[in-house]
Design a protein around this motif. Structure first.
Motif, PDB file in Angstrom:
ATOM      1  N   LEU A 108       0.847  -1.821  -0.017  1.00 10.12           N
ATOM      2  CA  LEU A 108       0.131  -0.277  -0.198  1.00 10.12           C
ATOM      3  C   LEU A 108       0.822   1.058   0.222  1.00 10.12           C
ATOM      4  N   ALA A 109       2.128   1.418   0.098  1.00  9.39           N
ATOM      5  CA  ALA A 109       2.954   2.453   0.711  1.00  9.39           C
ATOM      6  C   ALA A 109       3.308   2.787  -0.615  1.00  9.39           C
ATOM      7  N   GLY A 110       3.948   1.986  -1.365  1.00 10.90           N
ATOM      8  CA  GLY A 110       3.919   1.982  -3.216  1.00 10.90           C
ATOM      9  C   GLY A 110       3.096   2.266  -3.803  1.00 10.90           C
ATOM     10  N   TRP A 111       2.169   2.148  -3.281  1.00  9.04           N
ATOM     11  CA  TRP A 111       1.362   2.329  -4.259  1.00  9.04           C
ATOM     12  C   TRP A 111       0.705   3.869  -3.702  1.00  9.04           C
ATOM     13  N   ILE A 112       0.156   3.940  -3.057  1.00  9.14           N
ATOM     14  CA  ILE A 112      -0.185   5.224  -2.444  1.00  9.14           C
ATOM     15  C   ILE A 112       0.353   6.647  -2.645  1.00  9.14           C
ATOM     16  N   GLN A 168      -8.098   6.758   3.076  1.00 10.48           N
ATOM     17  CA  GLN A 168      -9.219   6.390   2.631  1.00 10.48           C
ATOM     18  C   GLN A 168      -9.793   5.668   1.559  1.00 10.48           C
ATOM     19  N   LEU A 169      -9.732   3.537   1.326  1.00 10.63           N
ATOM     20  CA  LEU A 169      -9.503   3.816   0.545  1.00 10.63           C
ATOM     21  C   LEU A 169     -10.489   2.647   0.374  1.00 10.63           C
ATOM     22  N   LEU A 170     -11.216   2.286  -0.974  1.00 12.22           N
ATOM     23  CA  LEU A 170     -12.149   1.292  -1.563  1.00 12.22           C
ATOM     24  C   LEU A 170     -11.436  -0.217  -1.280  1.00 12.22           C
ATOM     25  N   LEU A 171     -10.674  -1.161  -1.023  1.00 17.67           N
ATOM     26  CA  LEU A 171     -10.326  -2.004  -1.172  1.00 17.67           C
ATOM     27  C   LEU A 171     -10.546  -3.163  -1.908  1.00 17.67           C
ATOM     28  N   GLY A 172     -10.328  -3.623  -3.566  1.00 22.74           N
ATOM     29  CA  GLY A 172     -11.206  -4.981  -3.664  1.00 22.74           C
ATOM     30  C   GLY A 172     -10.275  -5.511  -4.022  1.00 22.74           C
ATOM     31  N   THR A 173     -10.715  -7.028  -3.002  1.00 20.24           N
ATOM     32  CA  THR A 173      -9.673  -7.959  -3.137  1.00 20.24           C
ATOM     33  C   THR A 173      -9.997  -9.907  -3.918  1.00 20.24           C
ATOM     34  N   VAL A 198      -5.478   0.367 -12.255  1.00 24.70           N
ATOM     35  CA  VAL A 198      -5.903   0.449 -11.086  1.00 24.70           C
ATOM     36  C   VAL A 198      -5.521  -0.411  -9.706  1.00 24.70           C
ATOM     37  N   ARG A 199      -4.415  -1.147 -10.707  1.00 25.06           N
ATOM     38  CA  ARG A 199      -4.033  -2.417  -9.534  1.00 25.06           C
ATOM     39  C   ARG A 199      -3.008  -1.957  -8.905  1.00 25.06           C
ATOM     40  N   ILE A 200      -3.043  -2.166  -7.697  1.00 21.67           N
ATOM     41  CA  ILE A 200      -2.518  -1.770  -6.262  1.00 21.67           C
ATOM     42  C   ILE A 200      -1.185  -3.278  -5.890  1.00 21.67           C
ATOM     43  N   GLY A 201      -1.458  -4.307  -6.319  1.00 19.00           N
ATOM     44  CA  GLY A 201      -0.530  -5.607  -5.917  1.00 19.00           C
ATOM     45  C   GLY A 201      -1.700  -6.477  -6.675  1.00 19.00           C
ATOM     46  N   GLU A 202      -0.722  -7.955  -6.139  1.00 21.95           N
ATOM     47  CA  GLU A 202      -1.507  -9.444  -6.546  1.00 21.95           C
ATOM     48  C   GLU A 202      -2.214  -9.384  -6.009  1.00 21.95           C
ATOM     49  N   ASP A 253      -8.043  -0.422  -6.698  1.00 19.69           N
ATOM     50  CA  ASP A 253      -8.746   0.405  -6.054  1.00 19.69           C
ATOM     51  C   ASP A 253     -10.576   0.164  -6.329  1.00 19.69           C
ATOM     52  N   ALA A 254     -11.286  -0.399  -5.578  1.00 22.31           N
ATOM     53  CA  ALA A 254     -12.173  -0.704  -5.959  1.00 22.31           C
ATOM     54  C   ALA A 254     -13.102  -0.046  -6.429  1.00 22.31           C
ATOM     55  N   ALA A 255     -13.010   1.761  -6.166  1.00 24.62           N
ATOM     56  CA  ALA A 255     -13.587   2.446  -6.515  1.00 24.62           C
ATOM     57  C   ALA A 255     -14.642   2.619  -7.863  1.00 24.62           C
ATOM     58  N   HIS A 256     -13.649   1.965  -8.363  1.00 27.42           N
ATOM     59  CA  HIS A 256     -13.349   2.179 -10.007  1.00 27.42           C
ATOM     60  C   HIS A 256     -14.739   0.409 -10.524  1.00 27.42           C
ATOM     61  N   ASP A 257     -15.268  -0.462  -9.358  1.00 30.82           N
ATOM     62  CA  ASP A 257     -15.432  -1.554  -9.494  1.00 30.82           C
ATOM     63  C   ASP A 257     -17.146  -1.077 -10.048  1.00 30.82           C
ATOM     64  N   ALA A 258     -17.759  -1.077  -9.882  1.00 34.49           N
ATOM     65  CA  ALA A 258     -19.392  -0.498 -10.339  1.00 34.49           C
ATOM     66  C   ALA A 258     -20.267  -1.380  -9.794  1.00 34.49           C
ATOM     67  N   ASP A 259     -19.543  -3.359  -9.557  1.00 32.58           N
ATOM     68  CA  ASP A 259     -20.044  -4.427  -8.767  1.00 32.58           C
ATOM     69  C   ASP A 259     -20.054  -3.954  -7.861  1.00 32.58           C
ATOM     70  N   LEU A 260     -19.408  -3.645  -7.589  1.00 31.44           N
ATOM     71  CA  LEU A 260     -18.775  -3.678  -5.612  1.00 31.44           C
ATOM     72  C   LEU A 260     -19.777  -2.025  -4.953  1.00 31.44           C
ATOM     73  N   THR A 261     -19.752  -0.906  -6.292  1.00 29.36           N
ATOM     74  CA  THR A 261     -19.665   0.199  -5.269  1.00 29.36           C
ATOM     75  C   THR A 261     -21.306   0.614  -4.803  1.00 29.36           C
ATOM     76  N   CYS A 262     -21.942  -0.316  -5.627  1.00 30.65           N
ATOM     77  CA  CYS A 262     -23.457  -0.295  -4.973  1.00 30.65           C
ATOM     78  C   CYS A 262     -23.329  -0.175  -3.863  1.00 30.65           C
ATOM     79  N   VAL A 263     -22.991  -0.592  -2.642  1.00 35.43           N
ATOM     80  CA  VAL A 263     -22.949  -0.983  -1.814  1.00 35.43           C
ATOM     81  C   VAL A 263     -23.495   0.739  -1.063  1.00 35.43           C
ATOM     82  N   LEU A 264     -22.731   1.388  -1.156  1.00 36.77           N
ATOM     83  CA  LEU A 264     -22.681   2.305  -0.964  1.00 36.77           C
ATOM     84  C   LEU A 264     -23.760   3.004  -1.484  1.00 36.77           C
ATOM     85  N   LEU A 265     -24.574   3.033  -2.094  1.00 39.27           N
ATOM     86  CA  LEU A 265     -25.776   3.466  -2.397  1.00 39.27           C
ATOM     87  C   LEU A 265     -26.690   2.717  -1.335  1.00 39.27           C
TER      88      LEU A 265
END
Length: 436
Positions: A5-9, A54-59, A70-74, A78-90
Motif C-alpha cells: 500500500l505504501a508503494g502504491w499510495i 481512505q481506500l475501497l480495496l477490491g480483493t 488501478v491495480r495495487i498488487g497481486e 482500487d475498488a472505487a472503479h468497480d461498479a459491481d461493488l460500489t452499489c453498496v454505498l448507495l
C-alpha cells in the motif's frame, strides 16, 4: 500488505505527500462492506506529518483485467472503479446502514434509487467522485481530516431551508476519528445537463480572440449577462448562509491584525518567488489602505475557495459546488467566519484567469492582450453589478477591503503557480500591474 500500500499510495494524484518518503503506513481501520470489498483507513507518517486516507480495496483478483489501471498488487485493486461493488454505498445510505464503525445515512425524506451503477470521474486531484447514472454524484474524501466536512455541513443546512443555487444532498458516510464524527463521503444531485462555469467563460474568451469584432461586449460569445446572473446567485447564497449560520463582526483591531498576518505572508512569498518582490509595494499599499481605514467588518460563513470552476450553469440557474473551503487548510480555518467579499474577490480573480490564461504561448498574445483586459473588466463589473442587485453588501468603503482581498488571493496564486504551473505565473503577476 502495508509495504504494498505504501508503494502504491505514493503515486496517487490525491496523495498529499508526494515527493517525500513514507516513514510508516498503518491500517487503522479495516471493514468488510461486502465480499471482495474492504474499506480501509490508512495512517501515513512522513517525518512529523501524520495523515489519514481512505481506500475501497477490491480483493480476490481481477481475472478480467478491467482494473489493471488501478491495480495495487497481486489480488488487490482500487475498488472505487468497480461498479459491481460500489452499489453498496448507495444501498447503505438508502437503508441508514451501520457497518462496523461506518455509518451510512440519507437526508430526511430522500428516496435513493439503488439500481444505478457508478462511473468514476477522472478530473479530480484531491478526491474521487462516483457518478451513479445521471442522478447522483458521490464524492469520496480521500484525505481524511477529523470533523464534519464543511461541504456536508453547509449543503445539509441550506437544503433544509430549500435554498436555491446548491446541488441537492441525498446522503453521506461517516465514521469517528479522534473521537469526533468525520465525513468520509457525500452524495448529491448530479447536474447532468449543466455546464462548468470555467468552460463557459473560456468559450467566450476564445470567441472574442477569434472574432473580427474588437469589443468584448459585441463579440458573439459575450459572457457578461451570465456574470451578472452569477453575481446575483452569489449574493443570494451569501444571504442564505448568513440566515443559516452564526454571524459576527471583525473589530477594527482584528482587521489590522489580519493585515499584519498578510504582510508576513507576503514577505514569505517574496522569499519563495523573488520575482514578486518587484510588485510587493503594490500589495503593501493595498494593505496599508485597509489598515488606515479599518472599521468593523461583517463576517459569516462563506464558500472560501470561490472561482469559475466551482459553479455550474444549468438551463435555468447557477449552482454553487464544493463548499469545502481552501484545500489543505485546517478544518477550523475553513469553517471560520469571514467577509463575504473574500468570495467576491476570488471570483474577480477567476475572471482575470479566464481572460489571460489562453494567451500563454499564443502567437498573437501581445495583440490580444488589450482584449483580455477588456473582457476581464467587463465581466468583473457585470458580476459586481449582479452581486449588488442580489442584495450583496458592496458599499463605497468596501472597495478598499475588496482590493486588499484580491491582492491576498493573487499572492496565494503566485505561490501556487510557481510550485505547480510555472508557465501560468504571469497571470497572477498581472494583478499587481493593474490599477483598479
Amino acid at each position: 500488505m502495508t509495504e504494498l500500500l505504501a508503494g502504491w499510495i505514493a503515486h496517487q494524484r490525491w496523495f498529499a505527500g508526494k515527493g517525500r518518503p513514507i516513514d510508516e503506513l498503518d491500517i487503522e481501520s479495516d471493514v468488510e462492506l461486502v465480499p471482495r470489498l474492504r474499506h480501509l483507513i490508512l495512517r501515513v507518517r512522513q517525518g512529523d506529518d501524520l495523515d489519514r486516507y481512505q481506500l475501497l480495496l477490491g480483493t480476490g483478483g481481477d481475472t478480467s483485467g478491467r482494473f489493471s489501471h488501478v491495480r495495487i498488487g497481486e489480488g488487490y485493486y482500487d475498488a472505487a472503479h468497480d461498479a459491481d461493488l460500489t452499489c453498496v454505498l448507495l444501498d447503505g445510505m438508502a437503508e441508514d446502514r451501520d457497518t462496523g464503525p461506518l455509518r451510512m445515512r440519507h437526508m430526511p425524506g430522500a428516496d435513493i434509487d439503488t439500481s444505478l451503477r457508478s462511473l468514476v470521474l477522472g478530473a479530480e486531484q484531491s478526491n474521487t467522485s462516483l457518478v451513479y447514472g445521471e442522478t447522483y454524484i458521490c464524492k469520496l474524501f480521500r484525505r481524511l481530516i477529523p470533523g464534519v466536512n464543511p461541504e456536508l455541513e453547509i449543503v445539509r443546512a441550506l437544503a433544509a431551508r430549500d435554498a436555491q443555487h446548491i446541488a441537492r444532498p441525498y446522503g453521506w458516510i461517516e465514521t469517528d476519528l479522534d473521537g469526533v464524527p468525520t465525513t468520509l463521503a457525500i452524495t448529491q444531485e448530479f447536474l447532468s445537463t449543466a455546464n462548468d462555469g470555467w468552460a463557459l467563460a473560456l468559450a467566450s474568451v476564445r470567441d472574442l480572440y477569434a472574432s473580427l469584432t474588437p469589443s468584448a461586449s459585441e463579440a458573439g460569445g459575450d459572457f457578461s449577462s451570465e456574470s451578472y446572473r452569477l453575481g446575483v446567485a452569489t449574493a443570494e447564497i451569501h444571504s442564505e448562509l448568513a440566515a443559516t449560520f452564526p454571524t459576527s463582526v471583525m473589530e477594527a483591531h482584528e482587521v489590522k491584525q489580519l493585515i499584519e498576518d498578510q504582510r508576513r505572508r507576503l514577505i514569505q512569498m517574496v522569499e519563495e518567488v523573488p520575482e514578486l518582490g518587484r510588485h510587493a509595494h503594490v500589495v503593501q499599499e493595498a494593505y496599508q489602505r485597509v489598515a488606515d481605514t479599518a472599521y468593523e467588518i461583517p463576517v459569516q460563513r462563506v464558500h472560501g475557495d470561490y472561482h469559475l470552476g466551482q459553479v455550474m450553469r444549468t438551463p435555468t440557474d447557477w449552482i454553487v459546488l464544493d463548499f469545502e473551503g481552501e484545500p489543505g487548510q485546517p478544518l477550523e480555518e475553513r469553517r471560520a467566519l469571514s467577509s463575504p467579499l473574500r468570495d467576491v474577490a476570488g471570483m474577480l480573480r477567476s475572471f482575470d484567469y479566464a481572460a489571460r490564461h489562453l494567451l500563454a504561448g499564443h502567437p498573437r498574445a501581445e495583440e490580444l492582450y488589450p482584449r483580455a483586459v477588456e473582457w476581464a473588466e467587463l465581466n468583473r463589473s457585470s458580476f459586481l453589478a449582479g452581486y449588488s442587485a442580489g442584495g450583496g453588501r458592496l458599499q463605497a468603503q468596501d472597495a478598499v477591503l475588496l482590493r486588499a482581498l484580491e491582492m491576498m488571493k493573487a499572492v496565494y496564486e503566485v505561490g501556487y503557480e510557481a510550485r505547480n504551473r510555472p508557465t501560468w505565473l504571469p497571470i497572477p503577476m498581472a494583478a499587481f500591474q493593474a490599477e483598479r
